[in-house]
Design a protein around this motif. Structure first.
Motif, PDB file in Angstrom:
ATOM      1  N   ILE A 173      -5.795 -21.037   4.075  1.00  0.00           N
ATOM      2  CA  ILE A 173      -6.701 -22.159   3.848  1.00  0.00           C
ATOM      3  C   ILE A 173      -6.254 -22.882   2.580  1.00  0.00           C
ATOM      4  O   ILE A 173      -6.055 -22.254   1.542  1.00  0.00           O
ATOM      5  CB  ILE A 173      -8.153 -21.681   3.683  1.00  0.00           C
ATOM      6  N   THR A 174      -6.105 -24.184   2.680  1.00  0.00           N
ATOM      7  CA  THR A 174      -5.727 -24.983   1.515  1.00  0.00           C
ATOM      8  C   THR A 174      -6.981 -25.452   0.802  1.00  0.00           C
ATOM      9  O   THR A 174      -7.877 -26.035   1.412  1.00  0.00           O
ATOM     10  CB  THR A 174      -4.874 -26.196   1.932  1.00  0.00           C
ATOM     11  N   PHE A 175      -7.032 -25.173  -0.486  1.00  0.00           N
ATOM     12  CA  PHE A 175      -8.119 -25.633  -1.351  1.00  0.00           C
ATOM     13  C   PHE A 175      -7.552 -26.768  -2.192  1.00  0.00           C
ATOM     14  O   PHE A 175      -6.738 -26.550  -3.075  1.00  0.00           O
ATOM     15  CB  PHE A 175      -8.618 -24.484  -2.235  1.00  0.00           C
ATOM     16  N   ASN A 176      -7.960 -27.989  -1.878  1.00  0.00           N
ATOM     17  CA  ASN A 176      -7.435 -29.167  -2.545  1.00  0.00           C
ATOM     18  C   ASN A 176      -8.498 -29.730  -3.481  1.00  0.00           C
ATOM     19  O   ASN A 176      -9.524 -30.245  -3.031  1.00  0.00           O
ATOM     20  CB  ASN A 176      -7.019 -30.213  -1.510  1.00  0.00           C
ATOM     21  N   LEU A 177      -8.249 -29.647  -4.778  1.00  0.00           N
ATOM     22  CA  LEU A 177      -9.230 -30.133  -5.748  1.00  0.00           C
ATOM     23  C   LEU A 177      -9.481 -31.632  -5.616  1.00  0.00           C
ATOM     24  O   LEU A 177     -10.565 -32.105  -5.962  1.00  0.00           O
ATOM     25  CB  LEU A 177      -8.772 -29.790  -7.169  1.00  0.00           C
ATOM     26  N   GLU A 178      -8.524 -32.371  -5.090  1.00  0.00           N
ATOM     27  CA  GLU A 178      -8.738 -33.807  -4.861  1.00  0.00           C
ATOM     28  C   GLU A 178      -9.882 -34.065  -3.885  1.00  0.00           C
ATOM     29  O   GLU A 178     -10.532 -35.096  -3.961  1.00  0.00           O
ATOM     30  CB  GLU A 178      -7.470 -34.466  -4.312  1.00  0.00           C
ATOM     31  N   ASP A 179     -10.107 -33.125  -2.971  1.00  0.00           N
ATOM     32  CA  ASP A 179     -11.193 -33.282  -2.002  1.00  0.00           C
ATOM     33  C   ASP A 179     -12.562 -33.344  -2.687  1.00  0.00           C
ATOM     34  O   ASP A 179     -13.534 -33.819  -2.109  1.00  0.00           O
ATOM     35  CB  ASP A 179     -11.205 -32.137  -0.991  1.00  0.00           C
ATOM     36  N   TYR A 180     -12.640 -32.837  -3.892  1.00  0.00           N
ATOM     37  CA  TYR A 180     -13.905 -32.777  -4.619  1.00  0.00           C
ATOM     38  C   TYR A 180     -13.998 -33.853  -5.704  1.00  0.00           C
ATOM     39  O   TYR A 180     -14.954 -33.880  -6.471  1.00  0.00           O
ATOM     40  CB  TYR A 180     -14.082 -31.385  -5.239  1.00  0.00           C
TER      41      TYR A 180
END
Length: 175
Positions: A19-26
């Motif tokens: 699973i990719t956790f992308n801080l940009e998504d937040y």
């Protein structure tokens, strides 16, 4: 001549359960602006209360609707705390967030609030990669905050991209 024993090329990255956790998504939407109050000080150094209050009262604060505002003083003036508080009272009806500090400090505070309140249950016992490259100004400390939130629940943590990641943490399954 073709070899019938050729195996199809598999995209193991696409097939992985990673699973990719992308801080940009937040990244919170909204314009960021820094306001230097030194222009409202006498010679950029001295706060004269009556004049300062008059300038604050005459200013159009509505132009900061839905903005993130960082208040600071670019000079070495000693500014009483109430001055920033007064500005915050004028910005409060319009701005999404007001801080005293830099835009970098603003980003760090925004991510801190977001990550502290993030439901991480979807990452429970899963291999997670924290995406490294970003186009938005994700502060370095946000990556450490992400580790703080994710490590207690994930199976493993990596950093980078799925095709070239750096392992950071793997849960010990020994009981």
């Amino acid at each position: 001549m073709s070899d019938n024993n050729e195996k199809p090329i598999l995209n193991r990255v696409a097939q992985s359960k990673l699973i990719t956790f992308n801080l940009e998504d937040y990244y919170p939407k909204g314009e960021r602006i820094a306001i230097d109050i030194s222009g409202w000080l006498y010679d950029g150094l001295i706060l004269r209360e009556k004049e300062f209050r008059a300038m604050v009262a005459a200013y159009d604060w509505s132009k900061f609707q839905d903005h993130y505002v960082a208040l600071y003083c670019a000079t070495d003036a000693i500014v009483p705390g109430w001055a920033f508080m007064l500005l915050a009272t004028k910005l409060q009806p319009y701005a999404k967030k007001v801080i005293q500090g830099s835009l970098e400090e603003m980003e760090a505070l925004l991510y801190q609030s977001i990550l502290e309140n993030l439901d991480v249950s979807e990452f429970k016992d899963k291999p997670v990669i924290i995406k490294g490259c970003s186009k938005k100004p994700v502060p370095p400390n946000a990556y450490l905050l992400a580790i703080e939130r994710l490590q207690p629940v994930v199976k493993s943590l990596m950093y980078g991209e799925a095709c070239s990641s750096v392992p950071l943490f793997k849960k010990n399954n020994l009981g």
